[in-house]
Structures are given as structure tokens and as C-alpha cells.
Design an enzyme around this catalytic site. Structure first.
Site, short mmCIF file in Angstrom:
data_model
loop_
_atom_site.label_atom_id
_atom_site.label_comp_id
_atom_site.label_asym_id
_atom_site.label_seq_id
_atom_site.Cartn_x
_atom_site.Cartn_y
_atom_site.Cartn_z
N TRP A 157 0.83 -1.11 0.20
CA TRP A 157 -0.08 -0.02 -0.09
C TRP A 157 0.89 1.42 0.07
O TRP A 157 0.38 2.19 -0.19
CB TRP A 157 -0.85 0.12 1.14
CG TRP A 157 -0.21 -0.18 2.55
CD1 TRP A 157 -0.32 -1.56 3.08
CD2 TRP A 157 0.62 0.40 3.26
NE1 TRP A 157 0.56 -1.32 4.48
CE2 TRP A 157 1.15 -0.26 4.42
CE3 TRP A 157 0.82 1.96 3.06
CZ2 TRP A 157 1.92 0.25 5.62
CZ3 TRP A 157 1.73 2.49 4.22
CH2 TRP A 157 2.21 1.99 5.45
N LYS A 181 -2.22 -8.15 -8.18
CA LYS A 181 -3.25 -7.85 -7.24
C LYS A 181 -2.54 -6.95 -6.08
O LYS A 181 -1.63 -7.12 -5.35
CB LYS A 181 -3.10 -9.25 -6.28
CG LYS A 181 -4.03 -9.54 -5.30
CD LYS A 181 -3.69 -10.23 -4.01
CE LYS A 181 -2.95 -9.24 -2.99
NZ LYS A 181 -3.85 -7.97 -2.47
N PRO A 182 -3.19 -5.67 -6.01
CA PRO A 182 -2.86 -4.71 -5.25
C PRO A 182 -3.29 -4.99 -3.73
O PRO A 182 -4.04 -5.62 -3.46
CB PRO A 182 -3.42 -3.55 -5.77
CG PRO A 182 -4.73 -3.76 -6.42
CD PRO A 182 -4.30 -5.15 -6.84
N ALA A 183 -2.59 -4.16 -2.91
CA ALA A 183 -2.88 -3.89 -1.55
C ALA A 183 -4.40 -3.63 -1.42
O ALA A 183 -4.67 -2.72 -2.01
CB ALA A 183 -2.18 -3.29 -0.68
N GLU A 257 10.82 -8.30 -3.46
CA GLU A 257 11.28 -6.99 -2.88
C GLU A 257 10.60 -6.85 -1.41
O GLU A 257 9.44 -6.63 -1.45
CB GLU A 257 10.65 -5.84 -3.81
CG GLU A 257 11.27 -5.81 -5.23
CD GLU A 257 12.82 -5.37 -5.20
OE1 GLU A 257 13.49 -4.93 -4.29
OE2 GLU A 257 13.34 -5.45 -6.28
N LEU A 258 11.40 -7.08 -0.58
CA LEU A 258 10.79 -7.07 0.73
C LEU A 258 11.27 -6.06 1.85
O LEU A 258 11.72 -5.07 1.31
CB LEU A 258 11.39 -8.57 1.33
CG LEU A 258 10.90 -9.57 0.53
CD1 LEU A 258 11.46 -11.12 0.76
CD2 LEU A 258 9.46 -9.81 -0.04
N CYS A 291 9.97 1.24 2.36
CA CYS A 291 11.14 0.33 2.43
C CYS A 291 12.41 0.78 2.69
O CYS A 291 13.22 0.38 3.06
CB CYS A 291 10.91 -0.92 1.29
SG CYS A 291 11.09 -0.07 -0.25
P1 NAD Z 1 2.51 -7.10 3.43
O1 NAD Z 1 3.42 -7.93 3.01
O2 NAD Z 1 1.41 -7.10 4.42
O3 NAD Z 1 1.50 -7.07 1.86
C1 NAD Z 1 1.89 -6.95 0.49
C2 NAD Z 1 0.93 -7.64 -0.36
O4 NAD Z 1 0.77 -9.03 -0.02
C3 NAD Z 1 -0.57 -7.00 -0.23
O5 NAD Z 1 -0.92 -6.80 -1.64
C4 NAD Z 1 -1.13 -7.83 0.68
O6 NAD Z 1 -2.54 -7.69 0.26
C5 NAD Z 1 -0.49 -9.10 0.35
N1 NAD Z 1 -0.77 -10.11 1.17
C6 NAD Z 1 -0.73 -9.82 2.60
N2 NAD Z 1 -0.85 -11.33 3.24
C7 NAD Z 1 -0.95 -12.01 2.19
C8 NAD Z 1 -0.86 -13.68 2.26
N3 NAD Z 1 -0.95 -14.30 3.38
N4 NAD Z 1 -1.03 -14.09 1.14
C9 NAD Z 1 -0.68 -13.50 -0.26
N5 NAD Z 1 -0.65 -12.15 -0.20
C10 NAD Z 1 -0.75 -11.58 0.99
O7 NAD Z 1 3.04 -5.52 3.09
P2 NAD Z 1 2.28 -4.05 3.13
O8 NAD Z 1 2.36 -3.68 4.64
O9 NAD Z 1 1.49 -3.68 2.12
O10 NAD Z 1 3.88 -3.27 2.91
C11 NAD Z 1 4.87 -2.89 3.81
C12 NAD Z 1 5.75 -3.83 3.40
O11 NAD Z 1 6.42 -3.54 2.15
C13 NAD Z 1 6.98 -3.25 4.37
O12 NAD Z 1 7.79 -4.33 4.79
C14 NAD Z 1 8.07 -2.70 3.11
O13 NAD Z 1 9.32 -2.43 3.62
C15 NAD Z 1 7.51 -3.55 1.90
N6 NAD Z 1 8.24 -2.81 0.73
C16 NAD Z 1 9.35 -3.34 -0.01
C17 NAD Z 1 9.74 -2.64 -1.06
C18 NAD Z 1 10.73 -2.86 -1.77
O14 NAD Z 1 10.93 -2.67 -2.92
N7 NAD Z 1 11.97 -3.88 -1.26
C19 NAD Z 1 8.99 -1.46 -1.51
C20 NAD Z 1 7.68 -1.22 -0.85
C21 NAD Z 1 7.39 -2.03 0.28
#
Ligand code: NAD
Length: 484
Positions: A157, A181-183, A257-258, A291
Site C-alpha cells: 500500500w 493484486k494490489p494491497a 522486494e521485501l 522500505c
Molecule cells: P504486506 O506483506 O502485508 O502486503 C503486501 C501484499 O501482499 C499486499 O498486496 C497484501 O494484500 C498481500 N498479502 C498479505 N498477506 C498475504 C498472504 N497471506 N498471502 C498472499 N498475499 C498477501 O506488506 P504491506 O504492509 O502492504 O507493505 C509494507 C511492507 O512492504 C514493508 O515491509 C516494506 O518494507 C515492504 N516494501 C518493500 C519494497 C521493496 O521494494 N523492497 C517496496 C515497498 C514496500
């Protein structure tokens, strides 16, 4: 906070995009405005069957998209870039409405996001191969590149536009078709970008968008479908690890990308003003929800007090409020739970001896805001240094021994980006080489660039996005052994 002019455009899509058609579903999810917790829109929830239909649509469109001339693929991406730039203001408002970030950050995100389409429109016509005589001299080695196939793209998001285009751009350039699949917190921007791509001429089924809720079972079903050949995920390390395990079952090609936990090292010879400017950028871009956000400030004792005073003055001057308001310089966090998480981390840091130089509290006006915060006297072992804060909080650690600081900087499970400030370029380069991170900002507080390979090491991910590497992530290498 006053919630100003928050109506969505009448053309804002609210349904799933499957095979070129907008598919409504009676079950909806609420999209919340972080400025006051009100419901901004209701978006159709994609069922597991809808998600599988999107995968089918992408599969059906794949053969002809793969065969489409690279130049034609490039033109669609280029057109998408042009429309995004022409509609920058309305897209920026949309991002602010659903994500909370200030309008200036949202405008910058649209420009950054659109740039991925332009960059990959240029890369689409530069897919290379190789043709060599075998060392034995007896035959020929021919190497070409082919699109991986249907790609499942899952995005977070915090950058609802840029994280989507950073994946769609290279996927389409390579000849892959996608299901995005967006957030669920921020689906509106992704749907708006998909609609822009339709106007730019993307054929039906090449770009599909689904918003399942909950995400887990739908993503699992798509990964099990036997038709998804690529998973490109941006999000938390925790969810990334879960999806890697699921992708293993069908040996799906993954880019991850975590999370990050960036150190920001200020040596005693740093240009103080530049370091404070860089710190503000590295910490406060997106209100700290990035991130790449500087998460641990290590400042040499000789410059510590001046740096702490300067940063505190700048953070104190920020105005927390409605991101659409011109006076606002920092918006609310995306959700109540995010706000609570940041508050918890600050309380915990205080219990470990940190002092609050400014901020240190959540807004009390019903928004999900948290006041820009500087914590001083943070000890090396404080738990806040081991956690991705994802909010406007800068923990400052004083250091004495410059030889020692590298070990502290590397002492985390993440390795996305690091920042180093020093006037001694030789030292800066040596430290940059030894930092365990995929990217380093050397006297710079911002590293993101569509032309640069973005990504992390350790638990921050696998693979790179952007640059030519981002295109290669959606291509398979095909080797033909020839003899004639
Ligand atoms: P998140 O992992 O909660 O969600 C990311 C995506 O995964 C969303 O679309 C979400 O709906 C989906 N998702 C959540 N649970 C799932 C599951 N059990 N199975 C499948 N899909 C699932 O992350 P967030 O809170 O949306 O974003 C914040 C995180 O993203 C932070 O850790 C940040 O560092 C990271 N991030 C990394 C980068 C990068 O390029 N390395 C860029 C932006 C954000």
C-alpha cells in the site's frame, strides 16, 4: 483534521479487470481515507474463481502478446506514460485520498511511477541475445530470451502507483501478461492505472487486476493454478517468505522486494547541512512509510549534538495533517493498526532509555497520524533498531569508534539500502563496499531511480527491479545448440 474535497472521479473503476472487462461483484471491501477513517469507496472483491478467471485471461492473451512486435509493446507503455503524466494531478489526489501521503509526495510518486513505463518502453526494444562459436570450434551457441509467461504481481500500500508500474512495465516489455493484486488498503490507484493502460491500447487480458479479500487463499489458488510462471512480490519479509514457500511447489520464478531496515551513518567529517537534508529525505519520504526509509541513525559523537538539534528542528517544523491541504507536510499513516504499531515502538524505545526530542505521540483528532519524532540516546541494543518502523520516527544512536560502526550497521536480518555521509570519498566507497545491502546512498538520501537496479540482499529480497535487470526478471534464457 478537516477532510477536504475527497470525491473520487466519476470514472474511477471500482471492479475487477478480467480479460478486458470490468467485473462487478456483490461482495465489496471498504477503502478507508486515513485522514478521518471514513469510507472512501467500496471496491468489488474478487472471488477465488474471479482470480482464476484473471489467470485464464492472462494465459489466453499470452501467445499473441508474446508475438506482438517489441516496438508495438513499447508504444503502449510509452502512451501509458504520457497519459499518466497528463493526468498526474488527479492520480496524485487519488493516491493521497487512499494512502494518506501528502500531495507533493503523491505527485512525485506519479512521476516516478510513470517513468517505469517510459524506461521499460525503451527497454522493450533492447532484448538481447548471444551468438557464439563453441570453444571446441565444432558448433554454435545461440542464446535468445523469451517471456516467462503469466506473471502474478502483488504490491503493497505504501507506493500504490510505483510498485504496480515497476512490475507491469518490465512484464509487458518482456512479452508477459499479468494479473495484478494490489494491497486491499489502496486498490483504487491500481485500478485507475489499469484503466489508463486500456486507453493506451493494451489488449484485453494482457493486464488484469483483482482485489481478493482475504488475499491469502486467492493468491495461493493462483500460484497452484499451473498457469502462473512468475511471481513478483513487493511487501513484508514475513508474507514474502510465505509466498516463496508456496511458489516452491510449482517451481515458480520469483522476484521478492521485501522489508528494509536502513542504517544512516554520519561520520564526523560529514557535511552537516547535507546530512540533515539527506536524513529528512531518507526518513520522511512518504511519511516514513518506505522500505528505503532510514531506520537507524548512527551519528559520530563529534557531530551528534549538532545533527540531533538540526534534525529535531526540521522534524518539529513539519505540519501533520490532511495530505490534500497545502499547509500539510506530513500525512497520516495508512491505518489505525499502523499508527498503533508506531506508537508501540516509541513507547518500547522509551522504556529502553531513549529520550524524545520531538513528537512521540499519535494525533488525537481521529486521523491515523503520528507526529514526526526524533529519539535521542538510543542504545545499540534497543529493539526499535531491529524493527522496520514504517513511520515518522528517527532513532539516533551516538557512536565513537568508526571502525566498529560497520558491524552495527550490518547487524540486522535486512539488507535493502544503507546511507553514508562523509566528505572522505575513499572511506565512503570502502564502507559502501562492505555494507550488507543491495543499495547504498553515498552522500545521498534518495536512491530510487527507474534506471537503477533496485533490490536487497539477506531477508530484503531476491532479484532486482528497474534498470535492465528489471526486464531480465521477466525473461527466460533459451539456448539453442546449432550444427550445420
Ligand atoms: P504486506 O506483506 O502485508 O502486503 C503486501 C501484499 O501482499 C499486499 O498486496 C497484501 O494484500 C498481500 N498479502 C498479505 N498477506 C498475504 C498472504 N497471506 N498471502 C498472499 N498475499 C498477501 O506488506 P504491506 O504492509 O502492504 O507493505 C509494507 C511492507 O512492504 C514493508 O515491509 C516494506 O518494507 C515492504 N516494501 C518493500 C519494497 C521493496 O521494494 N523492497 C517496496 C515497498 C514496500
Amino acid at each position: 483534521m478537516q477532510n477536504s474535497e475527497q470525491k473520487l472521479s466519476t470514472t474511477q473503476p471500482l471492479d475487477s479487470l478480467i480479460g478486458g472487462k470490468w467485473i462487478s461483484n456483490a461482495k465489496k471491501i471498504d477503502v478507508t481515507n486515513p485522514v478521518d477513517g471514513s469510507t472512501l469507496a467500496q471496491v468489488s472483491t474478487a472471488s477465488i474463481d474471479d482470480c482464476l478467471a484473471a489467470v485464464d485471461a492472462a494465459q489466453n492473451a499470452f501467445a499473441s502478446w508474446k508475438a506482438t512486435a517489441p516496438r508495438a509493446r513499447a508504444e503502449i507503455l510509452r502512451k501509458s506514460f504520457e497519459i499518466m503524466i497528463a493526468e498526474q494531478e488527479s492520480l496524485a489526489r487519488l493516491i493521497t485520498l487512499e494512502n494518506g501521503k501528502v500531495l507533493s509526495d503523491a505527485r512525485a510518486e506519479v512521476a516516478y511511477a510513470a517513468e517505469f513505463f517510459r524506461w521499460f518502453s525503451e527497454e522493450a526494444v533492447r532484448i538481447d541475445g548471444d551468438y557464439r562459436r563453441a570453444p571446441s570450434g565444432a558448433n554454435w551457441l545461440m542464446v535468445s530470451r523469451q517471456p516467462v509467461g503469466v506473471a502474478l504481481l502483488a504490491t503493497p500500500w505504501n507506493f500504490p502507483a510505483a510498485m504496480a508500474t515497476r512490475k507491469i512495465g518490465p512484464a509487458l516489455a518482456a512479452g508477459c501478461t499479468v494479473v495484478l493484486k494490489p494491497a486491499s488498503e489502496t486498490p483504487l490507484t491500481a485500478l485507475a492505472i489499469a484503466e489508463i493502460m486500456q486507453r493506451a491500447g493494451v489488449p484485453d487480458g494482457v493486464v488484469n487486476v483483482v482485489v481478493p479479500s482475504p488475499s491469502g487463499p486467492a493468491v495461493s489458488a493462483m500460484l497452484k493454478s499451473d498457469r502462473v510462471r512468475k511471481l513478483s512480490f513487493t511487501g513484508s519479509t514475513q508474507v514474502g517468505a510465505l509466498l516463496l514457500a508456496q511458489a516452491a511447489e510449482k517451481i515458480i520464478n520469483c522476484t521478492m522486494e521485501l522489508g528494509g531496515n536502513a542504517p544512516f551513518i554520519v561520520f564526523e567529517d560529514a557535511d552537516l547541512a547535507a546530512a540533515i537534508d539527506g536524513a529528512m529525505l531518507a526518513k520522511m519520504r512518504n511519511g516514513g512509510a518506505a522500505c528505503t526509509a532510514a531506520n537507524r541513525f548512527f551519528v559520530h559523537e563529534k557531530i551528534y549534538d549538532a545533527f540531533a538539534d538540526g534534525l529535531t528542528a526540521r522534524m518539529n517544523a513539519l505540519v501533520l495533517g490532511d495530505g490534500l491541504d497545502a499547509k500539510t507536510t506530513v500525512g497520516p499513516l495508512v491505518s489505525k493498526s499502523q499508527q498503533q504499531q508506531v506508537a508501540k515502538l516509541v513507547e518500547q524505545a522509551k522504556s529502553f532509555g531513549a529520550k524524545v526530542a520531538c513528537g512521540g505521540n499519535a494525533s488525537t483528532d481521529g486521523s491515523f497520524g503520528y507526529f514526526p519524532t526524533v529519539l535521542t540516546d538510543v542504545s545499540f541494543d534497543a529493539p526499535i533498531l531491529q524493527t522496520e518502523i514504517f513511520g515518522p520516527v528517527a532513532p539516533l544512536v551516538r557512536f565513537k569508534d568508526s571502525d566498529d560502526i560497520l558491524a552495527h550497521a550490518n547487524n540486522v536480518e535486512h539488507g535493502l539500502v544503507s546511507y553514508v555521509y562523509t566528505r572522505d570519498l575513499g572511506r565512503g566507497m570502502r564502507v559502501a563496499e562492505s555494507l550488507e545491502s543491495g543499495m547504498v546512498g553515498l552522500n545521498r538520501g534518495l536512491v530510487s531511480d527507474p534506471a537503477a537496479p533496485f533490490g536487497g540482499v539477506k531477508q530484503s529480497g531476491l532479484g532486482r527491479e528497474g534498470a535492465h535487470d528489471g526486464l531480465l526478471a521477466f525473461l527466460e534464457t533459451k539456448y539453442v545448440a546449432g550444427n550445420w
